[in-house]
Design a protein around this motif. Structure first.
Motif, mmCIF file in Angstrom:
data_model
loop_
_atom_site.group_PDB
_atom_site.id
_atom_site.type_symbol
_atom_site.label_atom_id
_atom_site.label_comp_id
_atom_site.label_asym_id
_atom_site.label_seq_id
_atom_site.Cartn_x
_atom_site.Cartn_y
_atom_site.Cartn_z
ATOM 1 N N MET A 1 1.527 4.419 1.274
ATOM 2 C CA MET A 1 2.551 3.562 1.034
ATOM 3 C C MET A 1 2.404 2.808 0.096
ATOM 4 N N LYS A 2 1.085 2.355 -0.064
ATOM 5 C CA LYS A 2 0.800 1.387 -1.362
ATOM 6 C C LYS A 2 1.055 2.021 -2.602
ATOM 7 N N ARG A 3 0.544 3.520 -2.743
ATOM 8 C CA ARG A 3 0.998 4.118 -3.970
ATOM 9 C C ARG A 3 2.666 4.448 -4.200
ATOM 10 N N VAL A 4 3.372 4.229 -3.493
ATOM 11 C CA VAL A 4 4.706 4.344 -3.688
ATOM 12 C C VAL A 4 5.160 2.872 -4.121
ATOM 13 N N GLY A 5 4.766 1.789 -3.391
ATOM 14 C CA GLY A 5 5.282 0.601 -4.072
ATOM 15 C C GLY A 5 4.518 0.335 -5.277
ATOM 16 N N TYR A 6 3.535 0.959 -5.894
ATOM 17 C CA TYR A 6 2.916 0.591 -7.060
ATOM 18 C C TYR A 6 3.356 1.476 -8.186
ATOM 19 N N CYS A 7 3.834 2.741 -7.671
ATOM 20 C CA CYS A 7 4.585 3.407 -8.635
ATOM 21 C C CYS A 7 6.019 2.816 -9.022
ATOM 22 N N ALA A 8 6.738 2.276 -7.888
ATOM 23 C CA ALA A 8 7.931 1.602 -8.196
ATOM 24 C C ALA A 8 8.002 0.493 -8.898
ATOM 25 N N SER A 9 6.533 -0.509 -8.776
ATOM 26 C CA SER A 9 6.211 -1.506 -9.417
ATOM 27 C C SER A 9 6.165 -1.199 -10.923
ATOM 28 N N ASN A 10 5.310 -0.077 -11.370
ATOM 29 C CA ASN A 10 5.052 0.342 -12.608
ATOM 30 C C ASN A 10 6.448 0.749 -13.174
ATOM 31 N N LEU A 11 7.338 1.295 -12.575
ATOM 32 C CA LEU A 11 8.514 1.917 -13.190
ATOM 33 C C LEU A 11 9.388 0.832 -13.650
ATOM 34 N N GLU A 12 9.449 -0.210 -12.817
ATOM 35 C CA GLU A 12 10.157 -1.403 -13.088
ATOM 36 C C GLU A 12 9.599 -2.154 -14.219
#
Length: 84
Positions: free
Chosen positions: A1-12
């Motif tokens: 789950m941390k990776r998904v949040g991390y990727c979403a943050s990067n995409l933002e």
């Protein structure tokens, strides 16, 4: 789950960076268009210059420059002994 949040943050962040870059490019293009307009009007002013008026101004400037050089030469020759 941390990776998904991390990727979403990067995409933002990438989206914000791209938006900023687009605004920066837009502003730069507007400034370039304004500068091109300035240059075109300057070129038109030079191309449409009256030769008689230009020569008259050039001669007036030449006389003023010669007078300032003569004054400067006289000032350089002055010394305290010459002044007294």
């Amino acid at each position: 789950m941390k990776r998904v949040g991390y990727c979403a943050s990067n995409l933002e962040q990438v989206g914000l960076d791209l938006t900023f870059d687009q605004l920066l490019l837009s502003d730069t293009n507007k400034k370039h268009d304004q500068f091109i307009g300035f240059l075109e009007s300057s070129i038109a002013g030079v191309e449409n210059a009256d030769p008689l008026d230009t020569i008259t101004r050039l001669l007036d400037d030449q006389r003023a420059l010669e007078a300032s050089f003569q004054t400067l030469a006289r000032i350089r020759q002055l010394s305290l002994i010459n002044f007294l």
